[in-house]
Design a protein around this motif. Structure first.
Motif, PDB file in Angstrom:
ATOM      1  N   ARG A  55      21.049  -3.052   5.073  1.00  0.00           N
ATOM      2  CA  ARG A  55      19.841  -2.450   5.638  1.00  0.00           C
ATOM      3  C   ARG A  55      19.721  -0.981   5.234  1.00  0.00           C
ATOM      4  O   ARG A  55      18.620  -0.486   4.957  1.00  0.00           O
ATOM      5  CB  ARG A  55      19.856  -2.566   7.174  1.00  0.00           C
ATOM      6  CG  ARG A  55      19.847  -3.986   7.715  1.00  0.00           C
ATOM      7  CD  ARG A  55      18.788  -4.864   7.082  1.00  0.00           C
ATOM      8  NE  ARG A  55      17.436  -4.350   7.254  1.00  0.00           N
ATOM      9  CZ  ARG A  55      16.370  -4.858   6.677  1.00  0.00           C
ATOM     10  NH1 ARG A  55      16.490  -5.895   5.863  1.00  0.00           N
ATOM     11  NH2 ARG A  55      15.192  -4.341   6.885  1.00  0.00           N
ATOM     12  N   GLU A  56      20.851  -0.268   5.196  1.00  0.00           N
ATOM     13  CA  GLU A  56      20.817   1.132   4.765  1.00  0.00           C
ATOM     14  C   GLU A  56      20.350   1.235   3.315  1.00  0.00           C
ATOM     15  O   GLU A  56      19.555   2.124   2.962  1.00  0.00           O
ATOM     16  CB  GLU A  56      22.203   1.759   4.927  1.00  0.00           C
ATOM     17  CG  GLU A  56      22.626   1.933   6.383  1.00  0.00           C
ATOM     18  CD  GLU A  56      24.056   2.403   6.517  1.00  0.00           C
ATOM     19  OE1 GLU A  56      24.793   2.394   5.504  1.00  0.00           O
ATOM     20  OE2 GLU A  56      24.447   2.784   7.638  1.00  0.00           O
ATOM     21  N   ALA A  57      20.847   0.326   2.484  1.00  0.00           N
ATOM     22  CA  ALA A  57      20.438   0.332   1.075  1.00  0.00           C
ATOM     23  C   ALA A  57      18.954   0.029   0.935  1.00  0.00           C
ATOM     24  O   ALA A  57      18.251   0.663   0.136  1.00  0.00           O
ATOM     25  CB  ALA A  57      21.269  -0.688   0.290  1.00  0.00           C
ATOM     26  N   LEU A  58      18.451  -0.915   1.709  1.00  0.00           N
ATOM     27  CA  LEU A  58      17.035  -1.278   1.619  1.00  0.00           C
ATOM     28  C   LEU A  58      16.137  -0.130   2.074  1.00  0.00           C
ATOM     29  O   LEU A  58      15.050   0.072   1.511  1.00  0.00           O
ATOM     30  CB  LEU A  58      16.769  -2.540   2.441  1.00  0.00           C
ATOM     31  CG  LEU A  58      17.418  -3.827   1.910  1.00  0.00           C
ATOM     32  CD1 LEU A  58      17.116  -5.005   2.836  1.00  0.00           C
ATOM     33  CD2 LEU A  58      16.979  -4.134   0.483  1.00  0.00           C
ATOM     34  N   LEU A  59      16.589   0.623   3.062  1.00  0.00           N
ATOM     35  CA  LEU A  59      15.811   1.791   3.485  1.00  0.00           C
ATOM     36  C   LEU A  59      15.724   2.814   2.358  1.00  0.00           C
ATOM     37  O   LEU A  59      14.653   3.402   2.109  1.00  0.00           O
ATOM     38  CB  LEU A  59      16.451   2.421   4.723  1.00  0.00           C
ATOM     39  CG  LEU A  59      16.252   1.679   6.045  1.00  0.00           C
ATOM     40  CD1 LEU A  59      17.096   2.325   7.151  1.00  0.00           C
ATOM     41  CD2 LEU A  59      14.782   1.652   6.452  1.00  0.00           C
ATOM     42  N   ARG A  60      16.831   3.037   1.660  1.00  0.00           N
ATOM     43  CA  ARG A  60      16.832   3.972   0.531  1.00  0.00           C
ATOM     44  C   ARG A  60      15.939   3.460  -0.598  1.00  0.00           C
ATOM     45  O   ARG A  60      15.204   4.235  -1.229  1.00  0.00           O
ATOM     46  CB  ARG A  60      18.255   4.189   0.028  1.00  0.00           C
ATOM     47  CG  ARG A  60      19.137   4.975   0.962  1.00  0.00           C
ATOM     48  CD  ARG A  60      20.572   5.022   0.471  1.00  0.00           C
ATOM     49  NE  ARG A  60      20.704   5.767  -0.775  1.00  0.00           N
ATOM     50  CZ  ARG A  60      21.860   5.916  -1.435  1.00  0.00           C
ATOM     51  NH1 ARG A  60      22.964   5.332  -0.966  1.00  0.00           N
ATOM     52  NH2 ARG A  60      21.908   6.616  -2.553  1.00  0.00           N
ATOM     53  N   LEU A  61      15.998   2.176  -0.832  1.00  0.00           N
ATOM     54  CA  LEU A  61      15.177   1.594  -1.891  1.00  0.00           C
ATOM     55  C   LEU A  61      13.690   1.659  -1.563  1.00  0.00           C
ATOM     56  O   LEU A  61      12.858   1.830  -2.456  1.00  0.00           O
ATOM     57  CB  LEU A  61      15.604   0.139  -2.137  1.00  0.00           C
ATOM     58  CG  LEU A  61      16.977  -0.025  -2.788  1.00  0.00           C
ATOM     59  CD1 LEU A  61      17.471  -1.456  -2.635  1.00  0.00           C
ATOM     60  CD2 LEU A  61      16.932   0.371  -4.257  1.00  0.00           C
ATOM     61  N   GLU A  62      13.378   1.557  -0.286  1.00  0.00           N
ATOM     62  CA  GLU A  62      11.973   1.685   0.115  1.00  0.00           C
ATOM     63  C   GLU A  62      11.497   3.114  -0.090  1.00  0.00           C
ATOM     64  O   GLU A  62      10.383   3.350  -0.568  1.00  0.00           O
ATOM     65  CB  GLU A  62      11.789   1.254   1.562  1.00  0.00           C
ATOM     66  CG  GLU A  62      10.328   1.246   1.989  1.00  0.00           C
ATOM     67  CD  GLU A  62      10.114   0.599   3.346  1.00  0.00           C
ATOM     68  OE1 GLU A  62       8.995   0.098   3.584  1.00  0.00           O
ATOM     69  OE2 GLU A  62      11.045   0.589   4.163  1.00  0.00           O
ATOM     70  N   ARG A  63      12.335   4.084   0.237  1.00  0.00           N
ATOM     71  CA  ARG A  63      11.963   5.480   0.013  1.00  0.00           C
ATOM     72  C   ARG A  63      11.784   5.766  -1.475  1.00  0.00           C
ATOM     73  O   ARG A  63      10.964   6.609  -1.853  1.00  0.00           O
ATOM     74  CB  ARG A  63      13.032   6.410   0.607  1.00  0.00           C
ATOM     75  CG  ARG A  63      13.037   6.470   2.125  1.00  0.00           C
ATOM     76  CD  ARG A  63      13.823   7.657   2.640  1.00  0.00           C
ATOM     77  NE  ARG A  63      15.234   7.578   2.300  1.00  0.00           N
ATOM     78  CZ  ARG A  63      16.167   7.014   3.058  1.00  0.00           C
ATOM     79  NH1 ARG A  63      15.820   6.480   4.235  1.00  0.00           N
ATOM     80  NH2 ARG A  63      17.430   7.005   2.692  1.00  0.00           N
ATOM     81  N   ALA A  64      12.554   5.067  -2.297  1.00  0.00           N
ATOM     82  CA  ALA A  64      12.442   5.254  -3.746  1.00  0.00           C
ATOM     83  C   ALA A  64      11.256   4.505  -4.338  1.00  0.00           C
ATOM     84  O   ALA A  64      10.949   4.665  -5.521  1.00  0.00           O
ATOM     85  CB  ALA A  64      13.730   4.801  -4.435  1.00  0.00           C
ATOM     86  N   GLY A  65      10.587   3.670  -3.525  1.00  0.00           N
ATOM     87  CA  GLY A  65       9.410   2.956  -3.996  1.00  0.00           C
ATOM     88  C   GLY A  65       9.694   1.660  -4.731  1.00  0.00           C
ATOM     89  O   GLY A  65       8.790   1.082  -5.345  1.00  0.00           O
ATOM     90  N   LEU A  66      10.943   1.166  -4.663  1.00  0.00           N
ATOM     91  CA  LEU A  66      11.287  -0.057  -5.373  1.00  0.00           C
ATOM     92  C   LEU A  66      11.061  -1.315  -4.548  1.00  0.00           C
ATOM     93  O   LEU A  66      10.977  -2.413  -5.101  1.00  0.00           O
ATOM     94  CB  LEU A  66      12.747  -0.011  -5.844  1.00  0.00           C
ATOM     95  CG  LEU A  66      13.031   0.972  -6.979  1.00  0.00           C
ATOM     96  CD1 LEU A  66      14.524   1.017  -7.274  1.00  0.00           C
ATOM     97  CD2 LEU A  66      12.262   0.592  -8.237  1.00  0.00           C
ATOM     98  N   ILE A  67      10.993  -1.180  -3.232  1.00  0.00           N
ATOM     99  CA  ILE A  67      10.700  -2.322  -2.370  1.00  0.00           C
ATOM    100  C   ILE A  67       9.714  -1.881  -1.299  1.00  0.00           C
ATOM    101  O   ILE A  67       9.514  -0.685  -1.062  1.00  0.00           O
ATOM    102  CB  ILE A  67      11.970  -2.885  -1.681  1.00  0.00           C
ATOM    103  CG1 ILE A  67      12.555  -1.854  -0.709  1.00  0.00           C
ATOM    104  CG2 ILE A  67      12.995  -3.337  -2.709  1.00  0.00           C
ATOM    105  CD1 ILE A  67      13.646  -2.411   0.185  1.00  0.00           C
TER     106      ILE A  67
END
Length: 219
Positions: A55-67
């Motif tokens: 979940r922490e990784a997905l939050l970072r990926l969302e901030r990066a615009g990848l998901i």
């Protein structure tokens, strides 16, 4: 594409950064394609970690615009969006311009030699159509100025903005248009060797702003 088979890639004791990087790289290299749904249980089985680092990784990926996470529904890999890509490209270009401007006055002959060696590996990888090695060599080339610039915020900003460009970089380095960067890299090295921080900075900026704009060579 389906979620990769469990490989025991990560032990539970490894850092959350490893989880983030594995999912990020799978998105960038197309293992997880645009529009694909990412499911926590499948990611947990693949990476061998608990839901918390996922979940922490997905939050970072969302901030990066990848998901994009749709609460209560699904987590989806974003398509390659031209507007978002251009925004990220502008930020990355500005950071590399700044890094070059700060680094060149103190850059050493050893560091310039490291850039030349990385550019040689980059050229070879492009000639062999090896996108992975080309990306790694390109990173090594640009990391010299990043490491020498003395501004610790630049890598943090790049970590946020660069992943969006990776999918475009992969396309570029898989085509003949990527060969243009070899010449630009050589010019950056030449200008840095002359102590021309402004020239090296502008060349670095234009190198990133040209990403995805060149037309492939004929033949």
């Amino acid at each position: 594409m389906p979620t990769p088979a469990p490989d025991g890639i990560h032990k539970r004791s490894l850092l959350r950064d490893d989880v983030y990087e594995s999912i990020r790289d799978a998105i960038v290299d197309g293992t997880f394609g645009p529009g694909e749904r990412l499911k926590d249980p499948e990611l947990e089985a693949w990476l061998g970690v608990s839901r918390t680092p996922i979940r922490e990784a997905l939050l970072r990926l969302e901030r990066a615009g990848l998901i994009v996470a749709q609460p209560g529904r699904a987590t989806i890999v974003t398509p390659v969006d031209p507007a978002s890509t251009i925004s990220a490209q502008q930020v990355v270009a500005a950071m590399h311009e700044l890094a070059a401007r700060l680094a060149v006055p103190s850059v050493t002959g050893h560091q310039l030699a490291a850039m030349a060696e990385a550019n040689s590996r980059f050229e070879t990888a492009l000639g062999d159509d090896d996108v992975e090695l080309a990306l790694a060599a390109d990173d090594d080339f640009h990391s010299v100025f990043i490491g020498a610039c003395g501004n610790e915020m630049i890598p943090d900003v790049l970590e946020q903005a660069l992943p969006l460009l990776r999918r475009v970089e992969r396309q570029r380095f898989g085509s003949r248009s990527g060969r243009h960067s070899v010449t630009v890299h050589a010019e950056i090295i030449r200008l840095a060797g002359m102590g021309d921080s402004d020239g090296a900075a502008l060349a670095s900026r234009e190198n990133w702003l040209s990403l995805g704009t060149e037309k492939p060579d004929a033949g």
